[in-house]
Design an enzyme around this catalytic site. Structure first.
Site, short mmCIF file in Angstrom:
data_model
loop_
_atom_site.label_atom_id
_atom_site.label_comp_id
_atom_site.label_asym_id
_atom_site.label_seq_id
_atom_site.Cartn_x
_atom_site.Cartn_y
_atom_site.Cartn_z
N PHE A 120 0.87 -1.19 0.00
CA PHE A 120 0.00 0.00 0.00
C PHE A 120 0.90 1.23 0.00
O PHE A 120 1.65 1.46 0.94
CB PHE A 120 -0.93 0.03 1.22
CG PHE A 120 -1.97 1.11 1.10
CD1 PHE A 120 -3.21 0.84 0.55
CD2 PHE A 120 -1.69 2.41 1.48
CE1 PHE A 120 -4.17 1.84 0.39
CE2 PHE A 120 -2.64 3.42 1.34
CZ PHE A 120 -3.89 3.13 0.79
N ASP A 131 9.53 2.92 1.66
CA ASP A 131 8.33 3.70 1.97
C ASP A 131 8.06 3.57 3.46
O ASP A 131 7.52 2.59 3.94
CB ASP A 131 7.14 3.19 1.15
CG ASP A 131 5.86 3.98 1.45
OD1 ASP A 131 5.84 4.74 2.44
OD2 ASP A 131 4.88 3.82 0.71
N LYS A 186 2.54 11.11 7.17
CA LYS A 186 1.70 10.82 8.34
C LYS A 186 2.13 11.55 9.61
O LYS A 186 1.74 12.67 9.83
CB LYS A 186 1.68 9.31 8.56
CG LYS A 186 0.84 8.55 7.52
CD LYS A 186 0.51 7.17 8.03
CE LYS A 186 -0.10 6.25 6.98
NZ LYS A 186 -1.51 6.45 6.75
C1 LIG Z 1 3.16 2.86 3.46
C2 LIG Z 1 2.25 3.93 2.97
N1 LIG Z 1 2.63 4.67 1.92
C3 LIG Z 1 1.85 5.67 1.45
C4 LIG Z 1 0.64 5.95 2.01
C5 LIG Z 1 -0.22 7.06 1.47
O1 LIG Z 1 -0.24 8.13 2.35
P1 LIG Z 1 -1.38 9.24 2.22
O2 LIG Z 1 -2.66 8.62 2.66
O3 LIG Z 1 -0.91 10.35 3.12
O4 LIG Z 1 -1.42 9.66 0.79
C6 LIG Z 1 0.21 5.21 3.12
C7 LIG Z 1 -1.09 5.48 3.76
O5 LIG Z 1 -1.63 4.72 4.52
C8 LIG Z 1 1.04 4.17 3.61
O6 LIG Z 1 0.68 3.42 4.66
#
Ligand SMILES: Cc1ncc(COP(=O)(O)O)c(C=O)c1O
Length: 463
Positions: free
Chosen positions: A151, A236, A265
């Protein structure tokens, strides 16, 4: 003069469900009503939410991980107030701002060696979009390798790297040049790197969906394979970063130095959208290679003063309150508490996680009666058993958690890093009571199961 926000909130509290039902995501309102999560929260502090009846809820969802320092942390509130009171000249654009430079300086002090530049964005997904573009441009290659169940956000590029069909279906065509491999599979990664022209491999050190922790060799070997094959290794850490797993960055558990590290976040204390890419200078300099290319990637609101000030304050709080250490210590204690349930309760299959990122996976046990009960739920909706835990945890014990993963019964906790021993006891006692109840097929929890199964079947039928 219009109503003040305080007046509006006082007058209209309670109207939110009707407003959302009518004007926004009706289905979300239906979901909340079906599972009885439709409370009216009026206040929040640290790891707690308070409703209009004065009940306290322990929030183990943390706004999907943004409230690492707890809700409404006074130091972050004060930093935001200061920015507003100072009438600072934000977003001049034909200028460079001090606060973004100061956050860049502090942020880079925390990341693994080799990352010397920062690119700010407005969300996790925006950091992923930036990483895709930076990797493609700097390597001159099109390919991006990602993992099953990954994700990385829901914008079109990030969605192209999403490892679950439920999110992707119907939104194509997605980005070309993306290649999916199983998580934790070095051979598949090596094959992908050999077969395709790969710019980058992007991976969550611990996957958010399902809280999948890789075997010890995966991330270090993946980074080595990327280096050997001229591809960039992108960590990530949007969810795993900022102390969540008991290290400032999860990648530190495996001693890996990525080429790019993505954060978002928790970076702004949960107040202001924010994202940050830490990257090697060599990569950055290739993308932004001359003055004509200075604006080649960016976004209007990134580097805004509120986000930057909140980021500075949040990093200070994490350091001053030893939150990474607290996440490691209390997180491991909680994981130990949960692990003790594997032998005690028949539906508990496995406990996974690190620090304050924890999952409990449930599976059908040997007993025929229990298996039959499980099957009934699962045939209505795969993984529905997990709601037999999250719903009573919420309704009886006022603990907010989530299910995780679409094809398995997984309950996930992302506690704020500020929780203490009392919170730990509250979580363990409540979870133990709820899971113990699931053993009693025919008891109240299984009545709830029938209600949830009926709701799931109705949902499937489009009702
Ligand atoms: C690992 C990871 N990358 C990217 C994102 C995307 O972040 P955003 O919701 O701030 O766009 C998330 C969101 O849950 C995430 O858990």
């Amino acid at each position: 003069m219009g109503r003040s926000i305080a007046e509006l909130v006082a007058e209209r509290t309670g109207d939110q469900f009707e407003l959302h039902d009518k004007l926004m995501n009706t289905q979300m309102v239906r979901v909340l009503r079906t599972i009885g999560f439709d409370r009216t929260y009026v206040r929040a502090e640290g790891p707690y939410l308070y409703d209009d009846a004065g009940h306290e809820y322990l929030d183990l969802l943390s706004g999907y991980g943004v409230f690492a320092v707890g809700r409404n942390h006074p130091a972050v509130v004060s930093a935001l107030r200061e920015v507003l009171d100072a009438n600072l000249p934000g977003l001049v654009q034909m200028d460079v701002s001090l606060l973004s430079g100061l956050l860049a300086e502090r942020f880079l002090e925390t990341v693994p060696d080799g990352l010397e530049k920062v690119f700010f964005a407005n969300s996790g997904a925006e950091t992923v979009e930036a990483a895709i573009k930076f990797a493609r441009y700097s390597t001159g290659r099109p390919g991006i390798v990602y993992c099953d169940h990954a994700f990385h956000g829901l914008t079109q590029g990030a969605l192209s790297l999403n490892g679950d069909e439920i999110f992707r279906e119907g939104f194509g065509p997605l980005l070309p040049g993306t290649h999916r491999i199983p998580f934790d599979d070095l051979e598949a990664l090596e094959r992908a790197l050999h077969r395709h022209e790969v710019a980058a491999f992007i991976v969550e050190p611990i996957q958010g969906h399902g809280v999948n922790v890789p075997s010890d060799s995966f991330l270090p070997e993946a980074a080595r394979l990327c280096r050997e094959n001229g591809a960039l290794f992108v960590a990530d850490e949007v969810q795993t970063g900022m102390g969540r797993t008991g290290r400032m960055w999860a990648i530190e558990h495996w001693g890996v130095e990525p080429d790019m590290l993505l954060a978002a976040k928790a970076l702004s204390g949960g107040f202001v959208p924010v994202g940050a890419v830490a990257l090697r200078k060599s990569v950055f300099d290739r993308v932004f290679s001359n003055m004509v290319r200075a604006p080649v990637h960016g976004s209007t609101f990134s580097k805004n003063n509120l986000a930057m000030a909140a980021g500075i304050a949040t990093l200070d709080v994490i350091r001053e309150e030893n939150l990474v250490q607290n996440a490691a210590k209390l997180g491991e204690a909680l994981l130990d508490d949960f692990r003790a349930m594997v032998d005690r309760y028949s539906f508990v299959k496995e406990v996974r996680g690190k620090g304050m990122m924890q999952a409990i996976e449930f599976a059908p046990p040997a007993s025929l009666r229990h298996r039959a009960a499980w099957k009934l739920l699962d045939s209505a909706q795969k993984g529905l058993f997990a709601q037999l835990v999250t719903v009573p945890l919420f309704q009886r014990h006022r603990i907010l958690s989530q299910t995780s993963g679409h094809d398995a019964a997984i309950v996930k906790f992302l506690p704020p890093l500020v929780i203490d021993e009392d919170d730990r006891k509250r979580i363990t006692t409540a979870l133990d009571a709820v899971v113990a109840d699931t053993e009693n097929v025919g008891g109240a929890i299984w009545d709830l199961g029938k209600t949830l199964a009926r709701a799931a079947l109705n949902m499937r039928a489009g009702r």
